[in-house]
Design a protein around this motif. Structure first.
Motif, PDB file in Angstrom:
ATOM      1  N   GLN A   1       0.825  -1.210   0.000  1.00  0.00           N
ATOM      2  CA  GLN A   1       0.000   0.000   0.000  1.00  0.00           C
ATOM      3  C   GLN A   1       0.858   1.258   0.000  1.00  0.00           C
ATOM      4  N   ASP A   2       2.068   1.161   0.579  1.00  0.00           N
ATOM      5  CA  ASP A   2       2.947   2.328   0.626  1.00  0.00           C
ATOM      6  C   ASP A   2       3.715   2.542  -0.672  1.00  0.00           C
ATOM      7  N   GLY A   3       3.474   1.684  -1.684  1.00  0.00           N
ATOM      8  CA  GLY A   3       4.119   1.850  -2.974  1.00  0.00           C
ATOM      9  C   GLY A   3       5.498   1.259  -3.077  1.00  0.00           C
ATOM     10  N   LYS A   4       6.014   0.687  -1.983  1.00  0.00           N
ATOM     11  CA  LYS A   4       7.355   0.132  -1.988  1.00  0.00           C
ATOM     12  C   LYS A   4       7.339  -1.306  -2.501  1.00  0.00           C
ATOM     13  N   GLN A   5       8.445  -1.718  -3.098  1.00  0.00           N
ATOM     14  CA  GLN A   5       8.564  -3.083  -3.589  1.00  0.00           C
ATOM     15  C   GLN A   5       8.538  -4.070  -2.428  1.00  0.00           C
ATOM     16  N   THR A   6       7.817  -5.173  -2.569  1.00  0.00           N
ATOM     17  CA  THR A   6       7.715  -6.163  -1.511  1.00  0.00           C
ATOM     18  C   THR A   6       8.257  -7.497  -1.995  1.00  0.00           C
ATOM     19  N   ASP A   7       8.713  -8.293  -1.044  1.00  0.00           N
ATOM     20  CA  ASP A   7       9.185  -9.623  -1.408  1.00  0.00           C
ATOM     21  C   ASP A   7       8.007 -10.563  -1.572  1.00  0.00           C
ATOM     22  N   LYS A   8       8.142 -11.491  -2.502  1.00  0.00           N
ATOM     23  CA  LYS A   8       7.096 -12.456  -2.781  1.00  0.00           C
ATOM     24  C   LYS A   8       7.004 -13.472  -1.658  1.00  0.00           C
ATOM     25  N   GLY A   9       5.813 -13.632  -1.075  1.00  0.00           N
ATOM     26  CA  GLY A   9       5.620 -14.595  -0.014  1.00  0.00           C
ATOM     27  C   GLY A   9       4.853 -15.801  -0.517  1.00  0.00           C
ATOM     28  N   SER A  10       4.441 -16.643   0.420  1.00  0.00           N
ATOM     29  CA  SER A  10       3.574 -17.761   0.071  1.00  0.00           C
ATOM     30  C   SER A  10       2.138 -17.246   0.072  1.00  0.00           C
ATOM     31  N   ASP A  11       1.199 -18.125  -0.183  1.00  0.00           N
ATOM     32  CA  ASP A  11      -0.209 -17.745  -0.123  1.00  0.00           C
ATOM     33  C   ASP A  11      -0.850 -18.176   1.188  1.00  0.00           C
ATOM     34  N   ASP A  12      -0.039 -18.573   2.165  1.00  0.00           N
ATOM     35  CA  ASP A  12      -0.575 -19.031   3.446  1.00  0.00           C
ATOM     36  C   ASP A  12      -1.421 -17.950   4.107  1.00  0.00           C
TER      37      ASP A  12
END
Length: 423
Positions: A67-78
């Motif tokens: 939401q803050d526009g920053k790049q995020t690391d890909k997580g699982s779908d848990d």
């Protein structure tokens, strides 16, 4: 827990607290991995199962940005946390990919919105007015998300300096209660969250769970990694009762090489019964709240053949348990003569057990998983003499290493001087 970097597979630390269970009215919801299963468990027939897979959810257009526009690391779908609204008309969940997903449950289940959250979440709760979702995250912040405007971004409400493990609301929505890794429970005004009403201080380890007693709304129940259950008059921050769980856990809690954390609390207004589940003991403990004396009275220990994942009281007092057993993932205990006894011929149990067994593949990755809380404990040194000895040995090793390096450098200098004089 932020950055643990592990999925829900067995044998390692994990981001997800594991499979979960919730009841509201005639509805039951259970999650395993990234799959949500929900059904009206008391209705006859095998129809009515709602299945939602987070991996197949239509993602917001922000891509890999929060939401803050920053790049995020890909997580699982848990699925990390979920909750029904008080009426059961709404249901919300968050997953490891930093999505907040809102559902409407009546007249039938439907996905209302999918929004991005700033950080991975640990807990969420829906207001009594059913107009907001409060989400606690691993950076110590609480955001609110509108239900009436289901596409709107979240609003930052308050922040801690430590990882948040749970968030709760008073039944009248006036107070936000938050619990963190640094032993603190904070009480804030919902309309002005920057105004701190009180702190409930006394736990000696992280606070794993908090629960406001709905029919005694001035009382708060908390659990911690310090193996205590505590009752508070939370508006004043006064502790009114402390139960050392070692006094009821017997030989299990007497093991000095194992730490015990309450992972689940469930409450039944009819009779004021409290049931707790530990993170690593296949046992459920039942207490009764004496609201006049402001204390918990121990009632029963229910031993399980398999590790329990979650527990939930029905309004009638029936106690449901989700456990890591592929043949009997659900167990039902019914109160009889002041004790809870195993029931096997219940139609609702048979119906929901079939649904879970048919979807067991999403649960089996959590079988045998290590403690979700183990890395939250403060570092301690039981034997200070051993600690000081090891510290002195390390200092001597560093000193010797410096001397060896210095000696080597001096030797090289002498060699160079000798060579120069021979010339």
């Amino acid at each position: 827990m932020e950055g643990d970097g592990c999925d829900g597979g067995g044998g390692g630390r994990r981001r997800s607290p594991g499979p979960a269970l919730a009841l509201r009215g005639a509805l039951m919801a259970a999650s395993g991995g990234g799959r949500l299963l929900a059904a009206p468990y008391r209705e006859p027939g095998d129809d009515g199962l709602f299945v939602f897979d987070c991996v197949n959810a239509e993602k917001p257009t922000l891509g890999n940005q929060g939401q803050d526009g920053k790049q995020t690391d890909k997580g699982s779908d848990d699925i990390l946390a979920f909750a029904f609204s008080p009426s059961g008309g709404y249901f919300a969940l968050t997953d490891d990919n930093k999505h907040l997903i809102l559902f409407r449950t009546k007249p039938s289940w439907e996905c209302v919105s999918i929004r991005c959250v700033t950080r991975r979440c640990t807990s969420l709760v829906i207001t009594a007015a059913e107009d907001k979702i409060l989400v606690a995250d691993k950076s110590g912040d609480v955001y609110s998300y509108s239900i009436t405007e289901p596409q709107a971004d979240g609003k930052l409400e308050l922040g801690h300096l430590s990882l948040l493990l749970d968030v709760a609301l008073s039944p009248d929505d006036r107070f936000i209660l938050t619990a963190d890794r640094d032993e603190k429970i904070r009480i804030s005004l919902a309309n002005a969250p920057y105004f701190i009403v009180s702190f409930c201080l006394g736990h000696r380890e992280f606070v794993s769970k908090i629960f406001v007693i709905p029919n005694y709304p001035d009382l708060l129940l908390s659990a911690s990694g310090d193996s205590t259950l505590r009752l508070w008059e939370y508006k004043s921050g006064e502790e009114v009762y402390c139960c050392h769980l070692s006094s009821v856990c017997g030989t299990e809690a007497a093991k000095t090489d194992q730490k015990y954390t309450v992972s689940r609390i469930t409450y039944c207004c009819q009779g004021g019964f409290v049931a707790i589940l530990f993170d690593c003991i296949p046992t459920v403990y039942v207490f009764q709240l004496d609201a006049v004396a402001k204390q918990l009275v121990y009632k029963q220990q229910i031993s399980l053949k398999h590790k329990g994942w979650d527990i939930a009281f029905e309004e009638t007092g029936d106690l449901w348990m989700l456990q890591e057993d592929s043949e009997a993932p659900l167990q039902l205990y019914r109160p009889c003569d002041g004790q809870w006894k195993l029931v096997t011929d219940d139609r609702g149990l048979q119906k929901m057990t079939k649904y879970l067994k048919d979807n067991w593949a999403v649960f089996e990755g959590f079988v045998g998983a290590e403690s979700y809380y183990s890395n939250l404990y403060k570092a301690s040194f039981e034997d200070m003499d051993t600690y000081l000895q090891k510290k002195e040995e390390k200092l001597q090793q560093k000193k010797k290493k410096r001397q060896d390096l210095q000696h080597g450098a001096n030797g090289q200098t002498k060699k160079m001087k000798t060579e120069e004089s021979s010339l």
